[in-house]
Enzyme design. Structure first.
Site, PDB file in Angstrom:
ATOM      1  N   LEU A 275    -144.638  26.169  77.426  1.00  0.00           N
ATOM      2  CA  LEU A 275    -143.977  26.462  76.221  1.00  0.00           C
ATOM      3  C   LEU A 275    -145.126  25.831  75.103  1.00  0.00           C
ATOM      4  O   LEU A 275    -145.994  25.113  75.153  1.00  0.00           O
ATOM      5  CB  LEU A 275    -143.014  25.320  75.719  1.00  0.00           C
ATOM      6  CG  LEU A 275    -141.472  25.798  76.912  1.00  0.00           C
ATOM      7  CD1 LEU A 275    -140.500  24.721  76.623  1.00  0.00           C
ATOM      8  CD2 LEU A 275    -141.045  26.812  76.701  1.00  0.00           C
ATOM      9  N   ASP A 276    -145.127  26.800  73.792  1.00  0.00           N
ATOM     10  CA  ASP A 276    -145.977  26.487  72.905  1.00  0.00           C
ATOM     11  C   ASP A 276    -145.857  25.126  72.240  1.00  0.00           C
ATOM     12  O   ASP A 276    -144.545  24.629  72.370  1.00  0.00           O
ATOM     13  CB  ASP A 276    -145.664  27.564  71.643  1.00  0.00           C
ATOM     14  CG  ASP A 276    -146.318  28.801  72.023  1.00  0.00           C
ATOM     15  OD1 ASP A 276    -146.815  29.120  73.171  1.00  0.00           O
ATOM     16  OD2 ASP A 276    -146.017  29.850  71.126  1.00  0.00           O
ATOM     17  N   ARG A 277    -146.814  24.475  71.877  1.00  0.00           N
ATOM     18  CA  ARG A 277    -146.439  23.099  71.229  1.00  0.00           C
ATOM     19  C   ARG A 277    -145.599  22.883  70.527  1.00  0.00           C
ATOM     20  O   ARG A 277    -144.643  22.005  70.514  1.00  0.00           O
ATOM     21  CB  ARG A 277    -147.939  22.717  70.657  1.00  0.00           C
ATOM     22  CG  ARG A 277    -148.132  21.442  70.049  1.00  0.00           C
ATOM     23  CD  ARG A 277    -149.199  20.570  69.367  1.00  0.00           C
ATOM     24  NE  ARG A 277    -149.265  19.547  69.107  1.00  0.00           N
ATOM     25  CZ  ARG A 277    -150.068  18.529  69.009  1.00  0.00           C
ATOM     26  NH1 ARG A 277    -151.206  18.877  69.770  1.00  0.00           N
ATOM     27  NH2 ARG A 277    -150.003  17.482  68.701  1.00  0.00           N
TER      28      ARG A 277
ATOM     29  N   ARG B  88    -142.195  35.306  68.994  1.00  0.00           N
ATOM     30  CA  ARG B  88    -142.826  35.086  67.703  1.00  0.00           C
ATOM     31  C   ARG B  88    -143.311  36.539  67.272  1.00  0.00           C
ATOM     32  O   ARG B  88    -143.076  36.789  66.125  1.00  0.00           O
ATOM     33  CB  ARG B  88    -143.672  33.830  67.489  1.00  0.00           C
ATOM     34  CG  ARG B  88    -143.238  32.643  67.845  1.00  0.00           C
ATOM     35  CD  ARG B  88    -144.410  31.455  68.535  1.00  0.00           C
ATOM     36  NE  ARG B  88    -144.782  31.190  67.113  1.00  0.00           N
ATOM     37  CZ  ARG B  88    -145.835  30.224  67.446  1.00  0.00           C
ATOM     38  NH1 ARG B  88    -146.217  29.708  68.358  1.00  0.00           N
ATOM     39  NH2 ARG B  88    -146.555  29.974  66.068  1.00  0.00           N
TER      40      ARG B  88
END
Length: 239
Positions: free
Chosen positions: A65-67, A168
């Site tokens: 998962l992205d930060r 995104r």
């Protein structure tokens, strides 16, 4: 980052093979150039302490998962479980469902987005490119709009591919950048806003027992998520 911090990482599922947790926002999944404490190391330290294990603890990263993104995540506690889960990811029988709050309204209440994405490793930015562009990879997701409020839409998204920054970029391409996305929605977001993207369901066959495992996590009841009632939010984790 002390152990008090770790006690805030809820465990959703645990046996001898797997560890399922709720990833807190703004922690990198694995060590990166920031040098900040990362989730993988924190969880390894925690297992070491809880089970009083000497030496190195194995914990395999199966998906990322992205930060800035939080929510349900699974880790493998053995290399066998890790390789079997990775195979599940490759064969696309690993389910990843997200919740997002986006600006504006999508063209339909539900639909599929398909784009060709190209990542620039220098800037770590991903862009939508024409088919046939060297290095481009196909990105596919299904979405369903669960509600609109205050100029925002609450969207449930099922990923069929796992491209970098996929949700995104694709939502931005559809004209609906994510709330708080500083990278792909800077024209409509203010610095400091937390991106509204959450991993709500991770599902897969158990690597050893083959039983269906489903981890669920709902976003925190804060802005912009709290624009919708609990019953609407509950629909994010219903099948």
């Amino acid at each position: 980052m002390s152990h008090e911090h770790l006690s805030q990482i809820p465990i959703l599922y645990e046996d001898n093979h797997l560890l399922g947790i709720v990833k807190p926002v703004n922690i990198p999944t694995q060590a990166d150039i920031s040098g900040d404490p990362d989730l993988l190391s924190l969880l390894k330290d925690d297992i070491k302490e809880r089970f009083n294990k000497p030496g190195n603890v194995y914990l395999g990263l199966v998906h990322r998962l992205d930060r800035p993104v939080g929510g349900a995540m699974i880790f493998a506690k053995t290399s066998k479980a890790a390789s079997r889960l990775s195979e599940t990811v490759r064969s696309r029988s690993f389910r990843k469902i997200y919740a997002a709050v986006v600006h504006g309204q999508l063209p339909a209440a539900r639909g599929t987005l398909k784009d060709m994405l190209l990542k620039d490793p220098k800037t770590n930015m991903v862009s939508v490119v024409k088919k046939g562009t060297p290095g481009a990879k196909e990105a596919v997701l299904d979405y369903e709009v669960l509600g609109t409020a205050g100029g925002f839409s609450l969207v449930r998204i099922e990923l069929h591919t796992g491209r970098s920054h996929q949700i995104r970029v694709q939502m931005n391409q559809a004209g609906c950048p994510l709330y708080g996305d500083q990278k792909y929605g800077s024209r409509v977001n203010k610095p400091g806003q937390q991106i509204a993207l959450w991993s709500v369901i991770v599902g897969f066959p158990h690597p050893v027992t083959k039983e269906d495992v489903k981890l669920t996590s709902l976003p925190p009841a804060m802005h912009p998520w709290n624009l919708w009632t609990e019953s609407v939010m509950d629909r994010l984790v219903m099948e």
